[in-house]
Design a protein around this motif. Sequence first.
Motif, PDB file in Angstrom:
ATOM      1  N   ALA A  18       0.818  -1.205   0.000  1.00 33.06           N
ATOM      2  CA  ALA A  18       0.000   0.000   0.000  1.00 33.06           C
ATOM      3  C   ALA A  18       0.852   1.255   0.000  1.00 33.06           C
ATOM      4  CB  ALA A  18      -0.938  -0.011   1.213  1.00 33.06           C
ATOM      5  N   ALA A  19       2.022   1.170   0.674  1.00 26.59           N
ATOM      6  CA  ALA A  19       2.872   2.349   0.764  1.00 26.59           C
ATOM      7  C   ALA A  19       3.613   2.608  -0.539  1.00 26.59           C
ATOM      8  CB  ALA A  19       3.871   2.191   1.910  1.00 26.59           C
ATOM      9  N   ALA A  20       4.024   1.518  -1.227  1.00 31.31           N
ATOM     10  CA  ALA A  20       4.764   1.691  -2.464  1.00 31.31           C
ATOM     11  C   ALA A  20       3.795   1.975  -3.607  1.00 31.31           C
ATOM     12  CB  ALA A  20       5.573   0.424  -2.764  1.00 31.31           C
ATOM     13  N   PRO A  21       3.865   3.127  -4.254  1.00 31.62           N
ATOM     14  CA  PRO A  21       2.941   3.451  -5.337  1.00 31.62           C
ATOM     15  C   PRO A  21       3.236   2.615  -6.575  1.00 31.62           C
ATOM     16  CG  PRO A  21       4.618   5.155  -5.159  1.00 31.62           C
ATOM     17  CD  PRO A  21       4.834   4.210  -4.015  1.00 31.62           C
ATOM     18  N   SER A  22       2.230   2.417  -7.409  1.00 27.28           N
ATOM     19  CA  SER A  22       2.416   1.706  -8.661  1.00 27.28           C
ATOM     20  C   SER A  22       3.181   2.580  -9.652  1.00 27.28           C
ATOM     21  CB  SER A  22       1.058   1.312  -9.239  1.00 27.28           C
ATOM     22  OG  SER A  22       0.320   2.476  -9.558  1.00 27.28           O
ATOM     23  N   TRP A  23       3.622   1.968 -10.772  1.00 30.59           N
ATOM     24  CA  TRP A  23       4.383   2.734 -11.757  1.00 30.59           C
ATOM     25  C   TRP A  23       3.535   3.838 -12.377  1.00 30.59           C
ATOM     26  CZ3 TRP A  23       2.757   3.071 -16.760  1.00 30.59           C
ATOM     27  CH2 TRP A  23       1.765   2.155 -17.164  1.00 30.59           C
ATOM     28  N   ARG A  28       2.459   9.454 -12.795  1.00 31.54           N
ATOM     29  CA  ARG A  28       1.495  10.549 -12.719  1.00 31.54           C
ATOM     30  C   ARG A  28       1.954  11.607 -11.741  1.00 31.54           C
ATOM     31  NH1 ARG A  28      -4.407   8.698 -11.286  1.00 31.54           N
ATOM     32  NH2 ARG A  28      -3.267   8.062  -9.419  1.00 31.54           N
ATOM     33  N   SER A  29       2.562  11.183 -10.654  1.00 29.12           N
ATOM     34  CA  SER A  29       3.013  12.156  -9.667  1.00 29.12           C
ATOM     35  C   SER A  29       4.197  12.964 -10.183  1.00 29.12           C
ATOM     36  CB  SER A  29       3.399  11.441  -8.372  1.00 29.12           C
ATOM     37  OG  SER A  29       4.493  10.556  -8.592  1.00 29.12           O
ATOM     38  N   LYS A  30       5.032  12.363 -11.024  1.00 28.07           N
ATOM     39  CA  LYS A  30       6.193  13.077 -11.543  1.00 28.07           C
ATOM     40  C   LYS A  30       5.836  13.950 -12.739  1.00 28.07           C
ATOM     41  CE  LYS A  30       9.612   9.597 -10.147  1.00 28.07           C
ATOM     42  NZ  LYS A  30      10.631   8.628 -10.620  1.00 28.07           N
ATOM     43  N   ASN A  31       5.012  13.433 -13.647  1.00 26.35           N
ATOM     44  CA  ASN A  31       4.719  14.132 -14.896  1.00 26.35           C
ATOM     45  C   ASN A  31       3.412  14.922 -14.868  1.00 26.35           C
ATOM     46  OD1 ASN A  31       7.014  12.874 -15.934  1.00 26.35           O
ATOM     47  ND2 ASN A  31       5.832  11.117 -16.674  1.00 26.35           N
ATOM     48  N   GLY A  32       2.658  14.744 -13.782  1.00 31.50           N
ATOM     49  CA  GLY A  32       1.371  15.424 -13.700  1.00 31.50           C
ATOM     50  C   GLY A  32       1.444  16.928 -13.883  1.00 31.50           C
ATOM     51  N   PRO A  33       2.335  17.629 -13.166  1.00 26.90           N
ATOM     52  CA  PRO A  33       2.409  19.086 -13.365  1.00 26.90           C
ATOM     53  C   PRO A  33       2.761  19.483 -14.799  1.00 26.90           C
ATOM     54  CG  PRO A  33       3.512  18.453 -11.335  1.00 26.90           C
ATOM     55  CD  PRO A  33       3.168  17.172 -12.039  1.00 26.90           C
ATOM     56  N   GLY A  34       3.662  18.672 -15.426  1.00 26.60           N
ATOM     57  CA  GLY A  34       4.026  18.988 -16.810  1.00 26.60           C
ATOM     58  C   GLY A  34       2.839  18.869 -17.747  1.00 26.60           C
ATOM     59  N   TYR A  35       2.066  17.771 -17.613  1.00 25.73           N
ATOM     60  CA  TYR A  35       0.889  17.595 -18.457  1.00 25.73           C
ATOM     61  C   TYR A  35      -0.163  18.664 -18.164  1.00 25.73           C
ATOM     62  CZ  TYR A  35       2.569  13.098 -20.154  1.00 25.73           C
ATOM     63  OH  TYR A  35       3.308  12.117 -20.755  1.00 25.73           O
ATOM     64  N   LEU A  36      -0.217  19.108 -16.923  1.00 28.81           N
ATOM     65  CA  LEU A  36      -1.168  20.155 -16.580  1.00 28.81           C
ATOM     66  C   LEU A  36      -0.820  21.459 -17.287  1.00 28.81           C
ATOM     67  CD1 LEU A  36      -3.625  20.936 -14.861  1.00 28.81           C
ATOM     68  CD2 LEU A  36      -2.044  21.565 -13.022  1.00 28.81           C
ATOM     69  N   PHE A  37       0.472  21.787 -17.332  1.00 30.33           N
ATOM     70  CA  PHE A  37       0.891  22.994 -18.051  1.00 30.33           C
ATOM     71  C   PHE A  37       0.702  22.847 -19.557  1.00 30.33           C
ATOM     72  CE2 PHE A  37       3.362  23.889 -14.126  1.00 30.33           C
ATOM     73  CZ  PHE A  37       2.915  25.184 -13.905  1.00 30.33           C
TER      74      PHE A  37
END
Length: 317
Positions: A18-23, A28-37
């Motif tokens: 549960a603690a380790a996020p999926s790929w 999504r957490s790394k590239n999310g801000p970029g896709y948002l911009f």
Amino acid sequence: MASAPSHEVAQGGSVAGAAAPSWWAAARSKNGPGYLFLLPWFIGFFGLTLGPILISLYLSFTDFDLLTAPHWNGGANFVRIFTADAKFIQSMRVTLFFVIVSVPLKLAFALGVALLLNRGMRGLPIYRAIFYLPSLLGASVAIAVLWRQLFAGNGLVNQFLLNFGIVGPSWISNPRYSLWTLIALAVWQFGSPMIIFLAGLRQIPLDMYEAASLDGAGRWRMFRKITLPLLTPVIFFNAIIQTIEGFKSFTPAFIISGGTGNPINSTLFYTLYLYQEAFGFFRMGYASALAWILLVIVALFTSFSFLTSKYWVHYDN
């Protein structure tokens, strides 16, 4: 007692899982801000570019007049274009002549001015701005109106010729000269390729000219053997851009000919004919077919240029 450790391991594994996020979550957490911009660009690309392109491709196989629903007619539009449309042939003839004549003249004039400016004259930024100005204004409606007034029967050009006893024709109304006035306007817009040529000339090493001068080479020989070969990538780039712009030329022909392509269709550019079919006769399906033919023609010219570039374009390697 033996089951306790396994229970703890299972519990610990579930907690770790549960603690380790999926790929996907990590990406999504790394590239999310970029896709948002990038979201506004995605909206513009899919909604204003790719979407209309696909819709026009569908409409090119339909009979559509903006007032009724599109009616599928297969390839009837393309069959009519290539077999029963004399204005299509005329518009292609006018456009090809315009591109074949205006593009080399514009590039030659731009290169000549760039060579003069590259000699290190004073006030170079001022001259660059002055020569670049026609490229900014040349495609505007105001310049097209001014050009029409210059070459009218009683325009400034004929008034200037009268000083030498020459009675000039009505350049705009005479089919022998009307297209040449548009070619002159296109050549006048030499500022953009001139700036690119000037940047390319600044990248040529001066020691090459010095070595050639020591060997007794004159200016013309240095131009043919050093300047032109090293400038071929820039010439190739300018030729591609200006050819595409030549096929897309619309505003000068529309304003100077009054949107008709007259006299006797001598200024009927392909884009002007496409405009007439779309917004003059509301044959949107037919106009879409014309637009796709133009796209294919430009793609063929560009592909041919790239295929033949290996024989005359010289890169550093």
